[in-house]
Design a protein around this motif. Structure first.
Motif, mmCIF file in Angstrom:
data_model
loop_
_atom_site.group_PDB
_atom_site.id
_atom_site.type_symbol
_atom_site.label_atom_id
_atom_site.label_comp_id
_atom_site.label_asym_id
_atom_site.label_seq_id
_atom_site.Cartn_x
_atom_site.Cartn_y
_atom_site.Cartn_z
ATOM 1 N N UNK A 125 -56.524 19.540 -8.717
ATOM 2 C CA UNK A 125 -57.778 20.039 -9.282
ATOM 3 C C UNK A 125 -58.464 18.985 -10.128
ATOM 4 N N UNK A 126 -57.736 18.225 -10.887
ATOM 5 C CA UNK A 126 -58.310 17.180 -11.724
ATOM 6 C C UNK A 126 -58.875 16.059 -10.856
ATOM 7 N N UNK A 127 -58.144 15.726 -9.795
ATOM 8 C CA UNK A 127 -58.612 14.670 -8.884
ATOM 9 C C UNK A 127 -59.887 15.118 -8.173
ATOM 10 N N UNK A 128 -59.918 16.379 -7.744
ATOM 11 C CA UNK A 128 -61.122 16.899 -7.090
ATOM 12 C C UNK A 128 -62.304 16.897 -8.052
ATOM 13 N N UNK A 129 -62.080 17.247 -9.288
ATOM 14 C CA UNK A 129 -63.146 17.256 -10.283
ATOM 15 C C UNK A 129 -63.651 15.835 -10.523
ATOM 16 N N UNK A 130 -62.711 14.879 -10.537
ATOM 17 C CA UNK A 130 -63.103 13.478 -10.728
ATOM 18 C C UNK A 130 -63.917 12.983 -9.537
ATOM 19 N N UNK A 131 -63.507 13.318 -8.304
ATOM 20 C CA UNK A 131 -64.247 12.928 -7.111
ATOM 21 C C UNK A 131 -65.624 13.597 -7.083
ATOM 22 N N UNK A 132 -65.661 14.848 -7.488
ATOM 23 C CA UNK A 132 -66.940 15.569 -7.529
ATOM 24 C C UNK A 132 -67.878 14.935 -8.548
ATOM 25 N N UNK A 184 -71.430 13.319 -7.660
ATOM 26 C CA UNK A 184 -72.646 13.756 -8.344
ATOM 27 C C UNK A 184 -73.387 12.569 -8.956
ATOM 28 N N UNK A 185 -72.650 11.629 -9.543
ATOM 29 C CA UNK A 185 -73.259 10.436 -10.131
ATOM 30 C C UNK A 185 -73.919 9.588 -9.048
#
Length: 133
Positions: free
Chosen positions: A15-22, A26-27
């Motif tokens: 979940x943390x990795x997915x949030x980081x990729x997201x 987004x950036x």
């Protein structure tokens, strides 16, 4: 790590990795949108300049053409005025009629008319009007 095990989303490492990729994605999208907005603004500015340049050039050409047409008309009117004062009216008629052989309509034979006009221009008929009325 068991990928098929039930997870609560953000508590395990995925979940943390997915949030980081997201967040990276987004950036990247935000940066692309900024670049796109800059390019759009630049293109619109260039298009506006080109349109203004085109319009000013068009107006200049219109003014030049109008001026040339006025000058041509003035010369034509002066020429017409001098031809009116001429003693031989057939000279004026010949100047108004196109006597070039290549310029006439191919469906009509105007050679006789051309010949008569030139003859009348060179030797106008005498006035046979009686002013004794």
């Amino acid at each position: 790590m068991d990928y098929f095990a039930p997870t609560d989303g953000l508590t395990n490492g995925c979940g943390a990795r997915d949030a980081e990729l997201q967040a990276k994605w987004d950036e990247e999208i935000r940066q692309r949108e900024e670049k796109e907005a800059e390019v759009l603004e630049t293109n619109l500015a260039r298009a506006k300049e080109a349109l203004e340049s085109f319009e000013s050039e068009r107006q200049r050409k219109i003014q030049d053409t109008m001026q040339k047409n006025r000058e041509k008309e003035q010369l034509l009117m002066e020429q017409f005025a001098t031809e009116i004062e001429s003693e031989n009216p057939w000279e004026r008629i010949v100047s108004l009629v196109d006597l070039q052989t290549g310029m006439s309509d191919e469906n009509f034979d105007v050679s006789r008319m051309r010949q008569v006009f030139i003859q009348l221009k060179n030797s106008p008929p005498a006035n046979n009007h009686n002013d004794d009325s």
